[in-house]
Design an enzyme around this catalytic site. Sequence first.
Site, PDB file in Angstrom:
ATOM      1  N   HIS A   1     -55.222  23.632  29.895  1.00  0.00           N
ATOM      2  CA  HIS A   1     -55.091  22.201  29.602  1.00  0.00           C
ATOM      3  C   HIS A   1     -56.216  21.698  28.712  1.00  0.00           C
ATOM      4  CE1 HIS A   1     -51.544  21.630  31.931  1.00  0.00           C
ATOM      5  NE2 HIS A   1     -52.098  22.197  32.975  1.00  0.00           N
TER       6      HIS A   1
ATOM      7  N   LYS B   1     -33.790  15.021  -9.420  1.00  0.00           N
ATOM      8  CA  LYS B   1     -32.765  13.995  -9.190  1.00  0.00           C
ATOM      9  C   LYS B   1     -31.390  14.511  -9.649  1.00  0.00           C
ATOM     10  CE  LYS B   1     -31.278   9.420 -10.657  1.00  0.00           C
ATOM     11  NZ  LYS B   1     -31.619   8.015 -10.511  1.00  0.00           N
TER      12      LYS B   1
END
Length: 526
Positions: A284, A141
């Site tokens: 595919h 932080k």
Amino acid sequence: MANQANTPVRRALISVSDKTGIVDFGRALTERGVELLSTGGTFRLLKENNVPVTEVSDYTGFPEMMDGRVKTLHPKIHGGILGRRGTDDAIMAEHGINPIDIVVVNLYPFEDTVANPDCDLATAIENIDIGGPTMVRAAAKNHNDVAIVVNASDYSRVLKELADNDGELTYSTRFDLAVKAFEHTAGYDCAIANYLGGRTPDNDNADFPRTFNAQFVKVQDMRYGENPHQRAAFYAERHPKEACVATAKQLQGKELSYNNVADTDAALECVKPFADPACVIVKHANPCGVAIGADILQAYDLAFATDPTSAFGGIIAFNRELDAATAKAIVDRQFVEVIIAPSVAPEAVEIVAAKKNVRLLACGEFDGERAQTMDYKRVTGGLLVQDRDLGMVAMEDVKVVTERQPTEQELNDLLFAWEVAKYVKSNAIVYAKAGRTIGVGAGQMSRVYSAKIAGIKAADENLEVKGSVMASDAFFPFRDGIDAAAEAGITAVIQPGGSMRDQEVIDAANEHGIAMVFTGMRHFRH
Ligand SMILES: NC(=O)c1ncn([C@@H]2O[C@H](COP(=O)(O)O)[C@@H](O)[C@H]2O)c1NC=O
């Protein structure tokens, strides 16, 4: 306002469970004039190695207590990490709080602890690190003024930057390390929530916790997704447990696309279980040709011959090193998007280089062993989670249900076809003969149409169905599938069984002199 300036490193707090490299790193910091504070075990290790260090308890005036549950949870530590330089200086001075400029922490090994099947709840809970994540989050932080290092792999980077910048760290490094730190604690909390969330009174199910918490790491942004109007990126597990497309090394070619990744995965998964040299060609997401052979060149020739039309622009996977002869056969014969193999011979790399767009991947060795991980499927508003389909019947598990027993050759072909069918989208029908596919019918809404398509494709490629075997990923609901198979010349069938009309289907097989075996295991794939 972000402090974009470099910040000096004068005091470090070091508290690590994994002590790899920490003595050298700590010593290098002190050689730069950095003062070290450290917790019990880390302190002792540094001291034993003659690295100058102050124990946190001496600095705070509070002993470590409660078996280590409270070590660093003190305002002199957290004030030193969280204090805003220039804003909080007076209050820090008033309370004798010294600024801490770099925090080096890695956490109690919670995941390794709970991975041990003998780990009980009390042991798991003692391995939830509290002080560590508190410091990590505080430092992250306050990255405006403080650097946080959670991984030993960053030690050398930090030392280099300190050397290059006269003992200071840049904002971009502090910010990057801070993001890493939050990723680290997020992953840590995922593991805790998953473990405990699988042991609650309302959800006593360790494998499917109350909330689903997972962390994946970005491998690459993609130009687009399945279609050009869809945005996409590829993420990998942190520690994949087996050879896979996510960790494969790309030796050449264009960047992998979204569909390339999906199809390469399908091809690789299909080729993995074969013991003999094998080739799988995928288009595919479905195998359009699969074969085993004396070597991968023979396997490739046979797999290609199943359906050369579909193999155009396909993905080719092997379970052996890609050799020069096979590489040459591929590039001389067809347009291919991706080739993947456990390894690639140097001469094969040179041969494929002639087609510079072909993506060539080496995924590392695999020996048939598969990790029982989870499969996920997104639905709107939710996620389906299941075991990967690793089920496979062995020769001795199949049950012959017809009057005629399959011959040895038929039995081998049945198991080959069954292995392939598992990787064909449902409804899946596979015709095979002598270790190669003859026709594949995939993704149809009715089983009988998949069978018809397998037959049409074989006929189109002049492959004789007569004498082939047939695999069906799920049971035949009616006898029509068997009647159609008989008409096409199929001599043996493998299927799970379990239909209400199994007897009707068995009778049909007997009428046609077909040998049929039941696996008792279904392999739907959607
Ligand atoms: N309780 C605390 O205040 C606390 N402070 C730091 N730790 C952890 O203690 C470990 C290091 O301990 P040691 O230096 O004693 O080997 C690190 O993993 C660190 O994250 C703590 N332990 C657990 O919560």
